[in-house]
Scaffold this motif. Structure first.
Motif, PDB file in Angstrom:
ATOM      1  N   SER A 118      -0.369  41.671  18.477  1.00  0.00           N
ATOM      2  CA  SER A 118       1.289  42.110  18.369  1.00  0.00           C
ATOM      3  C   SER A 118       1.646  43.125  17.465  1.00  0.00           C
ATOM      4  CB  SER A 118       2.090  40.893  17.686  1.00  0.00           C
ATOM      5  OG  SER A 118       3.491  41.090  17.724  1.00  0.00           O
ATOM      6  N   ALA A 119       0.573  43.506  16.411  1.00  0.00           N
ATOM      7  CA  ALA A 119       0.881  44.680  15.502  1.00  0.00           C
ATOM      8  C   ALA A 119       0.665  45.840  16.269  1.00  0.00           C
ATOM      9  CB  ALA A 119       0.052  44.513  14.272  1.00  0.00           C
ATOM     10  N   TYR A 120      -0.657  45.661  17.188  1.00  0.00           N
ATOM     11  CA  TYR A 120      -1.024  46.919  17.766  1.00  0.00           C
ATOM     12  C   TYR A 120      -0.068  47.326  18.676  1.00  0.00           C
ATOM     13  CZ  TYR A 120      -4.018  49.433  21.109  1.00  0.00           C
ATOM     14  OH  TYR A 120      -4.321  50.557  21.907  1.00  0.00           O
ATOM     15  N   VAL A 121       0.198  46.213  19.669  1.00  0.00           N
ATOM     16  CA  VAL A 121       1.593  46.642  20.543  1.00  0.00           C
ATOM     17  C   VAL A 121       2.817  47.170  20.042  1.00  0.00           C
ATOM     18  CG1 VAL A 121       3.202  45.579  22.229  1.00  0.00           C
ATOM     19  CG2 VAL A 121       0.649  44.967  22.110  1.00  0.00           C
ATOM     20  N   ALA A 122       3.228  46.637  18.977  1.00  0.00           N
ATOM     21  CA  ALA A 122       4.358  47.331  18.176  1.00  0.00           C
ATOM     22  C   ALA A 122       3.935  48.821  17.839  1.00  0.00           C
ATOM     23  CB  ALA A 122       4.674  46.464  16.912  1.00  0.00           C
ATOM     24  N   SER A 123       3.087  48.913  17.420  1.00  0.00           N
ATOM     25  CA  SER A 123       2.521  50.442  16.872  1.00  0.00           C
ATOM     26  C   SER A 123       2.585  51.439  18.147  1.00  0.00           C
ATOM     27  CB  SER A 123       1.136  50.389  16.127  1.00  0.00           C
ATOM     28  OG  SER A 123       0.982  49.497  15.063  1.00  0.00           O
ATOM     29  N   ARG A 124       2.037  50.857  19.298  1.00  0.00           N
ATOM     30  CA  ARG A 124       2.079  51.720  20.536  1.00  0.00           C
ATOM     31  C   ARG A 124       3.529  51.913  20.980  1.00  0.00           C
ATOM     32  NH1 ARG A 124      -2.375  54.863  20.521  1.00  0.00           N
ATOM     33  NH2 ARG A 124      -4.235  53.574  20.934  1.00  0.00           N
ATOM     34  N   VAL A 125       4.284  50.867  21.168  1.00  0.00           N
ATOM     35  CA  VAL A 125       5.651  50.764  21.727  1.00  0.00           C
ATOM     36  C   VAL A 125       6.607  51.928  21.239  1.00  0.00           C
ATOM     37  CG1 VAL A 125       7.718  49.490  21.955  1.00  0.00           C
ATOM     38  CG2 VAL A 125       5.417  48.559  22.781  1.00  0.00           C
ATOM     39  N   VAL A 126       6.532  51.993  19.610  1.00  0.00           N
ATOM     40  CA  VAL A 126       7.595  52.966  19.005  1.00  0.00           C
ATOM     41  C   VAL A 126       6.831  54.110  18.862  1.00  0.00           C
ATOM     42  CG1 VAL A 126       8.506  50.928  17.632  1.00  0.00           C
ATOM     43  CG2 VAL A 126       6.636  52.251  16.688  1.00  0.00           C
ATOM     44  N   GLY A 127       5.495  54.495  19.259  1.00  0.00           N
ATOM     45  CA  GLY A 127       4.690  55.688  19.548  1.00  0.00           C
ATOM     46  C   GLY A 127       4.437  56.297  18.277  1.00  0.00           C
ATOM     47  N   LEU A 128       3.842  55.451  17.405  1.00  0.00           N
ATOM     48  CA  LEU A 128       3.249  55.959  16.207  1.00  0.00           C
ATOM     49  C   LEU A 128       2.022  56.862  16.388  1.00  0.00           C
ATOM     50  CD1 LEU A 128       3.402  52.950  13.704  1.00  0.00           C
ATOM     51  CD2 LEU A 128       5.158  54.752  14.020  1.00  0.00           C
ATOM     52  N   PRO A 129       2.037  58.202  15.787  1.00  0.00           N
ATOM     53  CA  PRO A 129       1.116  59.333  15.953  1.00  0.00           C
ATOM     54  C   PRO A 129      -0.164  58.738  15.591  1.00  0.00           C
ATOM     55  CG  PRO A 129       2.705  60.045  14.549  1.00  0.00           C
ATOM     56  CD  PRO A 129       3.387  58.813  15.142  1.00  0.00           C
ATOM     57  N   ASN A 130      -0.079  58.059  14.277  1.00  0.00           N
ATOM     58  CA  ASN A 130      -1.315  57.565  13.626  1.00  0.00           C
ATOM     59  C   ASN A 130      -1.128  55.950  13.413  1.00  0.00           C
ATOM     60  OD1 ASN A 130      -2.994  59.878  13.203  1.00  0.00           O
ATOM     61  ND2 ASN A 130      -0.915  60.618  11.894  1.00  0.00           N
ATOM     62  N   ARG A 131      -2.185  55.437  12.785  1.00  0.00           N
ATOM     63  CA  ARG A 131      -2.265  53.833  13.045  1.00  0.00           C
ATOM     64  C   ARG A 131      -1.428  53.776  11.394  1.00  0.00           C
ATOM     65  NH1 ARG A 131      -8.446  52.032  12.968  1.00  0.00           N
ATOM     66  NH2 ARG A 131      -9.121  54.451  13.065  1.00  0.00           N
ATOM     67  N   PRO A 132      -0.425  52.593  11.453  1.00  0.00           N
ATOM     68  CA  PRO A 132       0.604  52.562  10.647  1.00  0.00           C
ATOM     69  C   PRO A 132      -0.279  51.954   9.219  1.00  0.00           C
ATOM     70  CG  PRO A 132       0.901  50.843  11.885  1.00  0.00           C
ATOM     71  CD  PRO A 132      -0.217  51.698  12.741  1.00  0.00           C
ATOM     72  N   HIS A 133       0.444  51.903   8.038  1.00  0.00           N
ATOM     73  CA  HIS A 133       0.097  51.007   6.962  1.00  0.00           C
ATOM     74  C   HIS A 133       0.799  49.628   7.169  1.00  0.00           C
ATOM     75  CE1 HIS A 133      -1.534  54.378   4.730  1.00  0.00           C
ATOM     76  NE2 HIS A 133      -0.494  55.126   5.295  1.00  0.00           N
ATOM     77  N   LEU A 134       0.156  48.851   6.443  1.00  0.00           N
ATOM     78  CA  LEU A 134       0.774  47.261   6.841  1.00  0.00           C
ATOM     79  C   LEU A 134       1.248  46.697   5.405  1.00  0.00           C
ATOM     80  CD1 LEU A 134      -2.175  45.594   8.636  1.00  0.00           C
ATOM     81  CD2 LEU A 134      -0.151  46.353   9.702  1.00  0.00           C
ATOM     82  N   ILE A 135       2.186  45.952   5.389  1.00  0.00           N
ATOM     83  CA  ILE A 135       2.679  44.944   4.541  1.00  0.00           C
ATOM     84  C   ILE A 135       2.734  43.604   4.942  1.00  0.00           C
ATOM     85  CG2 ILE A 135       4.595  44.518   2.834  1.00  0.00           C
ATOM     86  CD1 ILE A 135       5.350  47.572   2.646  1.00  0.00           C
ATOM     87  N   PHE A 136       2.159  42.752   4.368  1.00  0.00           N
ATOM     88  CA  PHE A 136       2.356  41.500   4.740  1.00  0.00           C
ATOM     89  C   PHE A 136       3.678  40.766   3.977  1.00  0.00           C
ATOM     90  CE2 PHE A 136      -2.482  40.647   5.344  1.00  0.00           C
ATOM     91  CZ  PHE A 136      -2.408  41.155   6.652  1.00  0.00           C
ATOM     92  N   VAL A 137       4.439  40.271   4.882  1.00  0.00           N
ATOM     93  CA  VAL A 137       5.777  39.746   4.280  1.00  0.00           C
ATOM     94  C   VAL A 137       5.444  38.306   4.249  1.00  0.00           C
ATOM     95  CG1 VAL A 137       8.257  39.634   4.283  1.00  0.00           C
ATOM     96  CG2 VAL A 137       7.119  41.481   5.314  1.00  0.00           C
ATOM     97  N   ASP A 138       4.442  37.768   3.587  1.00  0.00           N
ATOM     98  CA  ASP A 138       4.069  36.254   3.445  1.00  0.00           C
ATOM     99  C   ASP A 138       3.466  36.259   2.023  1.00  0.00           C
ATOM    100  OD1 ASP A 138       1.255  36.556   3.889  1.00  0.00           O
ATOM    101  OD2 ASP A 138       1.905  37.022   6.240  1.00  0.00           O
ATOM    102  N   GLY A 139       3.190  35.103   1.850  1.00  0.00           N
ATOM    103  CA  GLY A 139       2.402  34.856   0.596  1.00  0.00           C
ATOM    104  C   GLY A 139       1.152  33.985   0.650  1.00  0.00           C
ATOM    105  N   HIS A 140       0.535  34.364   1.818  1.00  0.00           N
ATOM    106  CA  HIS A 140      -1.044  33.659   1.941  1.00  0.00           C
ATOM    107  C   HIS A 140      -1.881  34.223   1.133  1.00  0.00           C
ATOM    108  CE1 HIS A 140       0.993  31.542   5.365  1.00  0.00           C
ATOM    109  NE2 HIS A 140       1.010  32.560   6.123  1.00  0.00           N
TER     110      HIS A 140
END
Length: 500
Positions: free
Chosen positions: A237-259
């Motif tokens: 899902s994260a890979y698809v989201a990055s491609r769909v919005v056309g990011l020129p490079n791989r994005p940085h990640l933030i986990f919005v959870d407390g695991h």
């Protein structure tokens, strides 16, 4: 060699050089769609800007993937393979449009997929207030949080947890929008819907931040973060989201959870540019470009468990020349992405020796998966060791060709070694279990043999094999005990098909 021959060879050389240059230009152009301008009119003297980490050029480039096909916002047929595998986020909805030139303000839009009934949303000049997100800190060592309840780890968003610089005061997404574009579906606790429900548009005069993040950031909420199958749905899902919005490079990640931390974070960090937890920030943090990844539950990997998805793996080259609504190369593309993230070559086919075959037996092991886990896995094959020993004896006495039986103790292997074992395997065998999800990264001619208990007849891995175009075989048990001779008989037939 006469002058005429030399001139002809020189012309051929330059023609080939020009052709290769043109091919590379087309490839990189399709890989690097320009990311939307988050705020081209920002005032550099009024804001403190920070890179995500200390290195301002820390974003990783996308690797070249042989199975890559361009991602676009052009309409695709609903319920086609492209739509199911993520290239169907084509319905654009602008919740907040950029202001005219000269005015500093945010923007926010979503890309909706009718087939997946899910949205990928993105925005500029977005502010996150960690103190308005109620959850545990996250990222701790598992030994430090034994017994912690799941409710403490899943985020609860208070009003204004996320804000958009818009020069006015209002709710960003009302219930009508959420019902249409972020429906709950079968998800009992839809954290992304709750996140969007917390969003507020605020006055630009109040838009102060302790930290500005310049590079694109992907925000992800996870559920079953220690299980490989569930985590791969989040990776995809994260890979698809990055491609769909056309990011020129791989994005940085933030986990919005407390695991807490798990060994699977190693792959998150390899796939993307860097990783932080929302609660790692000590005050309001602002993003120049924020992308919100849909839940892993909304990917084709989950949809396929309850819907009939008639898709089969195909060659990206063939699909580029002749698109087929019932074929896909997207899982092959993603499998190459995973392998490339760990440094394995994907630009050329790995050649296996024809006289030597590795048979990888994926084992189920006891391990501490999460704070509420007792450390013991559920048995899917009660006599797994007996079957493995019998196969080991069979392999050592195999005369037609050399057979190596590889003991796939994945729970105690670094991810790179797990992927190496998958890549080197001619045949992958194992009881139904999350470890078999690794076949997403298997090479095209790998054969799969799944041993299925009567209590776990689920189509997870048959579907992945089908969507990858891998040859798949199954042994359906009447209980959870397998006859070693039956397993050897199936494996012998498979090896015969390999000329062994």
């Amino acid at each position: 060699m006469n002058a005429k021959t030399q001139a002809l060879l020189l012309k051929i050389f330059f023609l080939l050089f020009a052709f290769n240059t043109l091919t590379l230009c087309i490839y990189f152009t399709s890989h690097s769609k320009t990311s939307p301008p988050t705020s081209p009119h920002r005032n550099p003297t009024s804001e403190k800007r920070f890179p995500f980490l200390e290195n301002p050029h820390s974003s990783k480039p996308w690797p070249i993937l042989p199975s890559y096909l361009p991602w676009s916002h052009s309409p695709v047929p609903p319920r086609s393979c492209e739509a199911y595998f993520g290239n169907g986020f084509t319905h654009r909805v602008d919740l907040f449009k950029p202001k005219p030139a000269g005015k500093l303000a945010g923007w926010f839009r979503c890309w909706y997929s009718e087939t997946l009934q899910s949205s990928i949303c993105e925005g500029g000049r977005v502010r996150m207030w960690p103190e308005r997100i109620y959850m545990s800190r996250g990222g701790e060592r598992i030994e430090e949080v034994i017994g912690r309840k799941e409710e403490m780890e899943l985020p609860e968003f208070r009003s204004g947890a996320f804000e958009l610089d818009g020069g006015e005061e209002r709710v960003l997404a009302d219930e009508k929008f959420l019902d249409r574009f972020v429906p709950e579906g079968e998800v009992q606790r839809h954290t992304m819907r709750a996140l969007f429900g917390s969003f507020r548009v605020v006055s630009g005069s109040d838009f102060e931040c302790k930290e500005w993040i310049e590079e694109p950031v992907l925000l992800v909420t996870r559920f079953e973060y220690a299980n490989l199958f569930h985590t791969i749905t989040d990776w995809y899902s994260a890979y698809v989201a990055s491609r769909v919005v056309g990011l020129p490079n791989r994005p940085h990640l933030i986990f919005v959870d407390g695991h807490c931390k798990t060994t699977l974070e190693e792959t998150w960090k390899a796939l993307f540019s860097s990783l932080r937890y929302a609660k790692n920030f000590s005050g309001p943090v602002c993003f120049r470009h924020a992308i919100f990844s849909p839940l892993g539950y909304e990917t084709v990997l989950f949809k396929g468990l309850t819907e009939g998805i008639n898709c089969h793996g195909g060659s990206s080259h063939d699909l580029w020349l002749k698109p087929d609504d019932q074929k896909t190369a997207r899982l092959s593309e993603f499998g190459e992405m995973v392998r490339a993230a760990f440094g394995f070559p994907v630009d050329r086919q790995v050649e296996r020796p024809t006289s030597i075959h590795n048979i990888l037996f994926v084992r189920r092991e006891d391990y501490l998966a999460h704070p509420r886990h007792g450390g013991r896995v559920e048995s899917r094959l009660t006599n797994e060791q007996e079957v493995f020993d019998a196969l080991q004896n069979w392999a050592s006495n195999h005369r037609e060709c050399k057979v190596n039986l590889v003991n796939g103790l994945f729970a105690h292997m670094p991810m790179k070694e797990q992927l190496r074992a998958i890549q080197d395997a001619s045949v992958i065998i194992g009881a139904h279990g999350a470890g078999l999800t690794h076949i997403i990264s298997a090479l095209p001619k790998t054969l799969i043999l799944e041993i299925i208990s009567s209590l776990f007849r689920r189509p997870h891995f048959a579907l992945i094999a089908q969507w990858k175009g891998l040859e798949y075989h199954a042994i359906n048990l009447s209980g959870s005990h397998a006859d070693p001779e039956v397993v050897i008989e199936h494996l012998s037939r498979i090896m015969t098909s390999l000329g062994c």
